[in-house]
Design a protein around this motif. Structure first.
Motif, short mmCIF file in Angstrom:
data_model
loop_
_atom_site.label_atom_id
_atom_site.label_comp_id
_atom_site.label_asym_id
_atom_site.label_seq_id
_atom_site.Cartn_x
_atom_site.Cartn_y
_atom_site.Cartn_z
N HIS A 109 -2.91 -0.82 5.64
CA HIS A 109 -2.25 -1.76 4.73
C HIS A 109 -1.18 -1.07 3.87
O HIS A 109 -0.10 -1.62 3.64
N HIS A 113 3.00 -1.61 3.62
CA HIS A 113 3.84 -1.82 2.43
C HIS A 113 5.06 -0.90 2.46
O HIS A 113 6.15 -1.28 2.03
N TYR A 130 5.14 3.29 -4.47
CA TYR A 130 4.30 2.15 -4.07
C TYR A 130 3.41 1.78 -5.25
O TYR A 130 2.53 2.55 -5.63
N ASP A 291 1.35 -8.94 -0.75
CA ASP A 291 0.68 -8.89 0.55
C ASP A 291 1.14 -10.03 1.47
O ASP A 291 1.29 -11.17 1.03
#
Ligand code: FE2
Length: 337
Positions: A109, A113, A130, A291
């Motif tokens: 995940h 990103h 991030y 997301d």
């Protein structure tokens, strides 16, 4: 090549469909869990995901105009994230891969990103900040993997802002069309002295700052002043670590990704910092900061081209799966690059 990707690590069940030919993004379906009161309970999220999963996949196929036969692989975020939520996405992805006879592609995940930031910002080899509700790190690609150059030692930047806002009663909602509620509250505020600014080596720490801010509000400080001080210190510390990474690696591009990447004052600080190093700064596209399934499909597509797949019987979810544990053989390739 076309890949369908499934995201289910936290509050959003997302299904994206991505092609390696323009227009690249063929579908982006999101079903967001919104608790009626309080925070997110993993078990409740999982049961919400189970309810909406079938519908989300159907809507994604419809929106993209592709049939299962056109799809070359099914990508799924296997971690990091909440176990019960992750397992719903993994179960759905395994079932689709079996039913359609397609390879299953494991996606991290966090790496997703990073990749959606490179893709939407059009940057080949950036230093990446991030920042999200559960993550705060500075990373960049080196020798086959994304390396963590610095990270938070305790809570994440998004968690700091949200927790403070909730505790002092200005949220939820944490975000509206004008941005994060703490950034809005900071308008007209003045900087307060004696708040902890913690950068240890390359790492940041926010728990002391949160405690100091809550204490200041309790003892009668003006909320606008506290909000301004909190966010100035928090943003400055992550930008400082990003700047060191940029100076150390000599790279010429910078981006920011994750839910907090939309916060305007943070973007402005990143821009100023990048300029002073003669580097290009472009943030992730706003609609892909949070997301979504598109980033999983995108990363899955790049991975599949390099033959990265997983046996569905061995496709275990990993609640703590770090970015620096993931080989990235496709780098810097992304669709359209
Ligand atoms: Fe995320």
């Amino acid at each position: 090549m076309i890949v369908l990707g499934i995201e289910s690590t936290a509050h959003t069940f997302g299904v994206g469909v991505v092609s390696d030919e323009p227009p690249f993004i063929l579908a982006d379906i999101r079903k967001k869990y919104r608790p009626k009161t309080g925070g997110i309970l993993p078990r409740e999220v999982a049961s919400f995901f189970s309810e909406v999963a079938g519908e989300a996949v159907r809507e994604a196929l419809e929106a993209s105009g592709v049939t299962p036969r056109d799809i070359d692989g099914v990508a799924v975020a296997l971690g990091p994230g909440m176990g019960p939520a992750l397992r719903v996405g993994a179960t759905v992805a395994r079932a689709l891969a079996f039913a359609w006879g397609k390879p299953l592609i494991p996606v991290n995940h966090a790496v997703a990103h990073l990749e959606i930031a490179r893709f939407t910002a059009g940057l080949r080899d950036p230093v990446i900040l991030y920042v999200a509700g559960g993550n705060t790190m500075v990373t960049t690609f080196l020798d086959g993997r994304y390396r963590v150059f610095g990270e938070t030692l305790d809570i994440a930047l998004g968690n700091l802002l949200d927790t403070f806002a909730r505790e002092v009663g200005i949220a939820p909602p944490y975000f509206n069309e004008k941005g994060h509620i703490v950034d809005q509250c900071a308008e007209g505020g003045e900087f307060l002295e004696d708040f902890p600014y913690v950068v240890k080596g390359q790492d940041v720490s926010f728990s002391g700052l949160l405690t100091a801010a809550l204490k200041a509000v309790k003892s009668g400080a003006r909320l606008a002043d506290v909000c301004l001080t909190l966010r100035e210190i928090a943003y400055a510390s992550v930008v400082e670590v990003t700047e060191r990474c940029l100076a150390h690696t000599g790279k010429k591009e910078v981006t920011v990704t994750g839910g907090v990447a939309s916060n305007e004052p943070l973007r402005a600080k990143m821009e100023t910092m990048a300029k002073s190093h003669g580097a290009v700064f472009r943030p992730v596209a706003r609609e892909y900061a949070v997301d979504n399934g598109v980033m999983i499909a995108l990363t899955g597509l790049a991975a599949l081209r390099e033959g990265v797949t997983v046996d569905p019987l061995r496709s275990f979810v990993r609640q703590r799966w770090r970015v620096d544990e993931v080989d990235v053989p496709w780098y810097p390739w992304l669709p359209g690059f």
